[in-house]
Scaffold this motif. Structure first.
Motif, PDB file in Angstrom:
ATOM      1  N   GLY A   1       0.806  -1.222   0.000  1.00 22.14           N
ATOM      2  CA  GLY A   1       0.000   0.000   0.000  1.00 22.14           C
ATOM      3  C   GLY A   1       0.830   1.257   0.000  1.00 22.14           C
ATOM      4  O   GLY A   1       2.055   1.231   0.003  1.00 22.14           O
ATOM      5  N   GLY A   2       0.120   2.362   0.022  1.00 20.54           N
ATOM      6  CA  GLY A   2       0.788   3.657   0.128  1.00 20.54           C
ATOM      7  C   GLY A   2      -0.040   4.716  -0.548  1.00 20.54           C
ATOM      8  O   GLY A   2      -0.547   4.493  -1.640  1.00 20.54           O
ATOM      9  N   GLY A   3      -0.195   5.848   0.100  1.00 23.05           N
ATOM     10  CA  GLY A   3      -0.989   6.937  -0.467  1.00 23.05           C
ATOM     11  C   GLY A   3      -0.116   7.908  -1.250  1.00 23.05           C
ATOM     12  O   GLY A   3       0.965   7.543  -1.720  1.00 23.05           O
ATOM     13  N   PHE A   4      -0.622   9.128  -1.359  1.00 19.52           N
ATOM     14  CA  PHE A   4       0.057  10.114  -2.197  1.00 19.52           C
ATOM     15  C   PHE A   4       0.475  11.343  -1.402  1.00 19.52           C
ATOM     16  O   PHE A   4       0.468  12.452  -1.911  1.00 19.52           O
ATOM     17  CB  PHE A   4      -0.845  10.497  -3.375  1.00 19.52           C
ATOM     18  N   ASP A   5       0.836  11.112  -0.111  1.00 20.25           N
ATOM     19  CA  ASP A   5       1.341  12.232   0.682  1.00 20.25           C
ATOM     20  C   ASP A   5       2.565  12.832  -0.013  1.00 20.25           C
ATOM     21  O   ASP A   5       2.751  14.040  -0.027  1.00 20.25           O
ATOM     22  CB  ASP A   5       1.731  11.765   2.098  1.00 20.25           C
ATOM     23  N   ASN A   6       3.383  11.958  -0.564  1.00 16.68           N
ATOM     24  CA  ASN A   6       4.486  12.430  -1.390  1.00 16.68           C
ATOM     25  C   ASN A   6       3.974  12.467  -2.832  1.00 16.68           C
ATOM     26  O   ASN A   6       3.859  11.433  -3.500  1.00 16.68           O
ATOM     27  CB  ASN A   6       5.684  11.479  -1.260  1.00 16.68           C
ATOM     28  N   ARG A   7       3.646  13.677  -3.318  1.00 13.79           N
ATOM     29  CA  ARG A   7       2.978  13.788  -4.615  1.00 13.79           C
ATOM     30  C   ARG A   7       3.909  13.481  -5.785  1.00 13.79           C
ATOM     31  O   ARG A   7       3.455  13.180  -6.888  1.00 13.79           O
ATOM     32  CB  ARG A   7       2.352  15.182  -4.774  1.00 13.79           C
ATOM     33  N   TRP A   8       5.209  13.558  -5.566  1.00 16.78           N
ATOM     34  CA  TRP A   8       6.156  13.248  -6.640  1.00 16.78           C
ATOM     35  C   TRP A   8       6.380  11.749  -6.782  1.00 16.78           C
ATOM     36  O   TRP A   8       6.354  11.210  -7.880  1.00 16.78           O
ATOM     37  CB  TRP A   8       7.492  13.950  -6.387  1.00 16.78           C
ATOM     38  N   PHE A   9       6.606  11.076  -5.658  1.00 25.65           N
ATOM     39  CA  PHE A   9       7.053   9.675  -5.748  1.00 25.65           C
ATOM     40  C   PHE A   9       6.103   8.690  -5.071  1.00 25.65           C
ATOM     41  O   PHE A   9       6.349   7.482  -5.133  1.00 25.65           O
ATOM     42  CB  PHE A   9       8.449   9.533  -5.119  1.00 25.65           C
ATOM     43  N   ALA A  10       5.043   9.165  -4.413  1.00 26.94           N
ATOM     44  CA  ALA A  10       4.126   8.284  -3.663  1.00 26.94           C
ATOM     45  C   ALA A  10       4.927   7.385  -2.726  1.00 26.94           C
ATOM     46  O   ALA A  10       5.735   7.891  -1.947  1.00 26.94           O
ATOM     47  CB  ALA A  10       3.231   7.495  -4.625  1.00 26.94           C
ATOM     48  N   ASN A  11       4.759   6.064  -2.846  1.00 30.43           N
ATOM     49  CA  ASN A  11       5.471   5.156  -1.931  1.00 30.43           C
ATOM     50  C   ASN A  11       6.800   4.675  -2.513  1.00 30.43           C
ATOM     51  O   ASN A  11       7.340   3.658  -2.091  1.00 30.43           O
ATOM     52  CB  ASN A  11       4.587   3.946  -1.577  1.00 30.43           C
ATOM     53  N   GLY A  12       7.336   5.409  -3.512  1.00 31.37           N
ATOM     54  CA  GLY A  12       8.566   4.979  -4.195  1.00 31.37           C
ATOM     55  C   GLY A  12       9.727   4.777  -3.231  1.00 31.37           C
ATOM     56  O   GLY A  12      10.495   3.818  -3.355  1.00 31.37           O
ATOM     57  N   GLY A  13       9.853   5.673  -2.245  1.00 30.77           N
ATOM     58  CA  GLY A  13      10.960   5.560  -1.290  1.00 30.77           C
ATOM     59  C   GLY A  13      10.850   4.272  -0.486  1.00 30.77           C
ATOM     60  O   GLY A  13      11.846   3.584  -0.225  1.00 30.77           O
ATOM     61  N   ARG A  14       9.614   3.924  -0.128  1.00 28.27           N
ATOM     62  CA  ARG A  14       9.381   2.698   0.648  1.00 28.27           C
ATOM     63  C   ARG A  14       9.715   1.452  -0.185  1.00 28.27           C
ATOM     64  O   ARG A  14      10.285   0.486   0.308  1.00 28.27           O
ATOM     65  CB  ARG A  14       7.898   2.714   1.048  1.00 28.27           C
ATOM     66  N   VAL A  15       9.361   1.513  -1.464  1.00 24.46           N
ATOM     67  CA  VAL A  15       9.639   0.371  -2.353  1.00 24.46           C
ATOM     68  C   VAL A  15      11.150   0.186  -2.506  1.00 24.46           C
ATOM     69  O   VAL A  15      11.668  -0.933  -2.386  1.00 24.46           O
ATOM     70  CB  VAL A  15       8.963   0.597  -3.727  1.00 24.46           C
ATOM     71  N   VAL A  16      11.864   1.288  -2.735  1.00 26.07           N
ATOM     72  CA  VAL A  16      13.329   1.196  -2.873  1.00 26.07           C
ATOM     73  C   VAL A  16      13.921   0.678  -1.564  1.00 26.07           C
ATOM     74  O   VAL A  16      14.769  -0.234  -1.561  1.00 26.07           O
ATOM     75  CB  VAL A  16      13.929   2.574  -3.242  1.00 26.07           C
TER      76      VAL A  16
END
Ligand SMILES: NC(=O)c1ccc[n+]([C@@H]2O[C@H](COP(=O)([O-])OP(=O)(O)OC[C@H]3O[C@@H](n4cnc5c(N)ncnc54)[C@H](OP(=O)(O)O)[C@@H]3O)[C@@H](O)[C@H]2O)c1
Length: 337
Positions: free
Chosen positions: A252-267
């Motif tokens: 999961g993951g929302g769009f609090d980070n409008r640029w990358f969404a949950n991209g940081g968590r995935v990396v």
């Protein structure tokens, strides 16, 4: 059921389209040309469409990093909607498995096309509709059912007797995941809010944790597999709830980070996966025909039943997408066409 502008011209249809990114009020019911099918495609007369967070994401144009895929200033494909159920209207010259009149369900592709009277769908992303489902129920299956199935079987390799926890157990993916994990023979714990405890128990969870009262990452119980549909805990908190060799799918993951969404968590999950004893497996769902067929078989065997939160007429698709975007649907939202 369709409430639409006068789509009286041959070759046009009512569809939910958008000309710009934004909130649900950018979605409009309009007449557009019927899609033309390629040689390997099927023209589906759509009876129902399922609604997913992905539809909300493309509508909003979020995260920004996905815009080269969606379309830079507006969606490349104006018609929204991913999951579809309906009747085959026509088939391309290379289609071998389907013929006009067949009842089908499947996936229009990440960029949409399902919120319409007709949709062009690849033959490889359409399976025969489960015989025991309505079109609304069938349209609720593809994306959420595939995520749940692929997370548990391919990435979790869940086996009978294992302890599985589904965070976000009452949502679109969660309601499939609880049932599929039970079908695999797992001991299942579902995490949801107070109002959904009975629902999650009714679809088969052995244990239910009300997240408004208890935090499962702070308890002693350990799980062989966790499917996290919410992203409200850090990866290290989630890992604390795993057995020593357990697997986490951070989904999961929302769009609090409008640029990358949950991209940081995935990396972060991919990096951690290389260095710790746990397996951390974020993944992108793929619309495999064989998996749609497996879902159909599970459904026809009575092991999985889609949970429908609400259905809306096509003209109220903006409300339907807004409901899913709110993040608290109970099971799936569907649109009747
Ligand atoms: N990997 C992929 O390829 C892929 C594909 C599709 C979707 N996804 C992602 O998967 C996620 C879930 O999708 P979905 O369709 O299941 O969404 P959904 O239908 O909106 O479900 C979200 C669920 O989360 C629950 N929830 C909200 N806050 C919670 C909390 N603090 N603790 C536990 N549960 C909480 C809600 O239950 P309550 O109402 O009880 O709070 C709701 O049932 C989304 O982020 C979506 O983007 C990933």
């Amino acid at each position: 059921m369709l409430t639409k502008p006068n789509s009286v011209h041959q070759g046009t249809m009512g569809a939910i389209v958008q000309d710009e990114y934004g909130s649900p009020d950018v979605l409009e019911l309009r007449d557009v040309d019927k899609p033309k099918i390629e040689v390997d495609q099927i023209l589906v007369h759509v009876h129902a469409a399922g609604v997913n967070p992905a539809d909300w994401a493309v509508m909003s144009g979020l995260p920004y990093i996905a815009r080269p895929v969606y379309g830079l200033r507006k969606p490349k494909k104006a018609v929204r909607g991913t999951d579809v159920a309906g009747t085959v209207e026509a088939v391309g010259a290379g289609v071998t498995r389907m013929q006009p009149g067949d009842e089908v369900f499947g996936w229009c592709g990440g960029l949409g096309g399902a919120f319409a009277e007709y949709a062009a769908v690849s033959e490889n992303a359409l399976a025969p509709k489960p015989a025991n489902l309505t079109f609304e129920q069938a349209a609720a299956v593809p994306m959420a059912g595939l995520v749940a199935h692929q997370a548990l079987r391919d990435h979790g390799k869940v086996r009978a007797g294992q302890k599985v926890l589904i965070n976000g157990a009452s949502g679109g993916i969660g309601t499939f995941a609880v049932q599929i994990a039970k079908a695999l023979g797992a001991e299942v714990t579902g995490v949801c809010s107070t109002r959904n405890v009975d629902l999650v128990r009714a679809i088969g969870a052995d244990h239910v944790i009300d997240y408004t009262r208890e935090d499962f990452t702070r308890k002693d119980r350990r799980y062989d597999f966790i499917l996290d549909n919410v992203a409200n805990h850090s990866l290290s908190d989630l890992r604390r709830a795993l057995t020593l060799t357990g697997t986490l799918v951070p989904n999961g993951g929302g769009f609090d980070n409008r640029w990358f969404a949950n991209g940081g968590r995935v990396v972060g999950a991919h990096v951690l996966d290389r260095f710790v004893g746990h397996r951390l497996r974020p993944f992108l769902v793929s619309p495999k025909l064989e998996d749609l067929v497996t879902l159909k078989e599970l459904i026809e065997a009575g092991k999985v039943t889609p949970v429908i939160d609400r259905t809306y007429p096509l003209s109220e698709t903006p409300e339907a997408v807004g409901r899913v975007g709110g993040g608290h649907a109970r099971g799936k939202v569907a649109v009747t066409v």
